[in-house]
Design an enzyme around this catalytic site. Structure first.
Site, PDB file in Angstrom:
ATOM      1  N   HIS A 230      -4.869  -4.769  -1.882  1.00 31.16           N
ATOM      2  CA  HIS A 230      -5.715  -4.605  -0.517  1.00 31.16           C
ATOM      3  C   HIS A 230      -7.311  -5.919  -0.179  1.00 31.16           C
ATOM      4  CE1 HIS A 230      -4.142  -0.796  -0.920  1.00 31.16           C
ATOM      5  NE2 HIS A 230      -3.903  -0.623   0.519  1.00 31.16           N
TER       6      HIS A 230
ATOM      7  N   GLU B 174      -2.155  -2.055  -8.376  1.00 29.14           N
ATOM      8  CA  GLU B 174      -3.630  -2.452  -7.713  1.00 29.14           C
ATOM      9  C   GLU B 174      -3.797  -0.708  -6.853  1.00 29.14           C
ATOM     10  OE1 GLU B 174      -3.714  -2.179  -3.611  1.00 29.14           O
ATOM     11  OE2 GLU B 174      -1.775  -1.192  -3.457  1.00 29.14           O
TER      12      GLU B 174
ATOM     13  N   SER C  16       0.827  -1.097  -0.059  1.00 23.62           N
ATOM     14  CA  SER C  16       0.115   0.338  -0.053  1.00 23.62           C
ATOM     15  C   SER C  16       0.762   1.429   0.371  1.00 23.62           C
ATOM     16  CB  SER C  16      -0.945   0.224   1.350  1.00 23.62           C
ATOM     17  OG  SER C  16      -1.797   0.704   1.109  1.00 23.62           O
TER      18      SER C  16
END
Length: 344
Positions: free
Chosen positions: A313, A242, A134
């Protein structure tokens, strides 16, 4: 995280690391049972002592010994300490000869803010696996640009480490193997969950195989690094992406930025993993769908591309090595790692 300690103890480890080839960038050492690993908070804060104890327990369950950074529980606004404090924790872990790898505790936002304060000379001289995802994408990409040794895009220490995640991490970080990553096959009958097949399905955007250096991570974070010295050269790379909580038009906007910055036209292939919660919540929405957005940006590149890999995620995501060579097969949705991420 089920049975990590038992599994770790049961699996055999390879022989001692061999020296790097002349002129090659030294790789981080593989992890071994009993190794000390540093815990840092490069982004968002948490002052939850109970959570920290659970994180330390999870790390111990991996067969590793946690060493907590000095500012992990510090708060500065929504950050875990000032930029200098968070950078100091990372610098200290790379200078500490007892620490063998570094795990980010949380994501959130803030990793990019500390990049100018990192001691790149010390980091380059002490290759150690950096683990997280992330917002930690800023560190993965900066390490690829400034340090040159592999890192691992995997859950942060506070996140879940389910069987598939743990197995792929063990294979990469402890064994130094080169696995092929392929979404699980739910079989012909998805059972009581009708979304199972959809959730695990990959979709070919443009058929073909391609090989190159794996680089990428969170799209939002990557796009925000464009124009900085912390973005590596994507020439001939396999770009993996992502994201989470970004509406289709924002994914469109960020891919447009990467295209107009010249990044997309340099890559050899693209894997777009999971985009969790990336559908705009507006009644009667009639704009582009996410697959349409991806096709508009990726098909014209003329390189192999697919979406849906378990990166991002989601529970049970793959651990992905950043900065090593890999081959993708867009027709089957596979990522084959071609070289170890660690010294073996």
């Amino acid at each position: 995280m089920l049975g990590l300690g038992a599994l770790a103890a049961a699996l055999a480890l390879p022989a001692a690391a061999a020296p790097a080839a002349p002129g090659a960038v030294a790789k981080p050492p593989r992890l071994r049972q009993g190794d000390v690993v540093g815990l840092i908070a490069p982004a968002g804060f948490s002052d939850d002592l109970e959570e920290l104890e659970q994180i330390k327990s999870n790390i111990a369950g991996m067969g590793l010994v946690p060493k907590v950074g000095a500012h992990v529980l510090t708060r500065y606004g929504y950050l875990a300490g000032s930029d200098h404090q968070r950078a100091a924790d990372l610098n200290a872990m790379y200078a500490d000869k007892d620490v063998c790898a570094v795990f980010a505790v949380h994501g959130g936002w803030g990793s990019a803010r500390m990049l100018p304060h990192l001691d790149w000379k010390t980091i380059r001289a002490n290759p150690k696996l950096l683990v997280g995802f992330s917002d930690i994408t800023a560190l993965h990409l900066a390490f690829a640009a400034q340090a040159g040794f592999p890192t691992v895009h995997a859950p942060n220490a506070a996140n879940g480490w389910l069987e598939q995640t743990w197995n792929s991490f063990w294979t990469l970080a402890f064994q130094g193997d080169t696995p092929t990553l392929l979404n699980p096959d739910p079989g012909p009958d998805p059972g009581p969950d009708p979304l199972l097949q959809q959730r695990w399905r990959t979709a070919t955007i443009r058929v073909g195989k391609a090989s190159g250096r794996l680089l990428g991570g969170n799209l939002s974070v990557l796009a925000a690094l464009v124009g900085t010295p912390y973005l590596p050269d994507f020439s001939g790379a396999i770009l993996f992406l992502e994201d989470t909580g970004e509406a289709e038009y924002r994914i469109d906007r960020m891919l447009t930025q990467l295209g107009q910055a010249g990044i997309l036209r340099r890559v050899a292939g693209v894997v777009f993993g999971q985009c969790t919660g990336c559908q705009i919540d507006v009644t009667g929405y009639s704009g582009f769908s996410l697959p349409q957005v991806l096709a508009q940006h990726l098909v014209p590149l003329g390189v192999p591309a697919f979406s849906g890999a378990l990166i991002g995620h989601v529970a049970n995501q793959f651990a992905i090595p950043v900065g090593v060579r890999a081959e993708i097969d867009a027709a089957v949705g596979s990522i084959s790692i071609l070289e170890p991420a660690v010294a073996i």
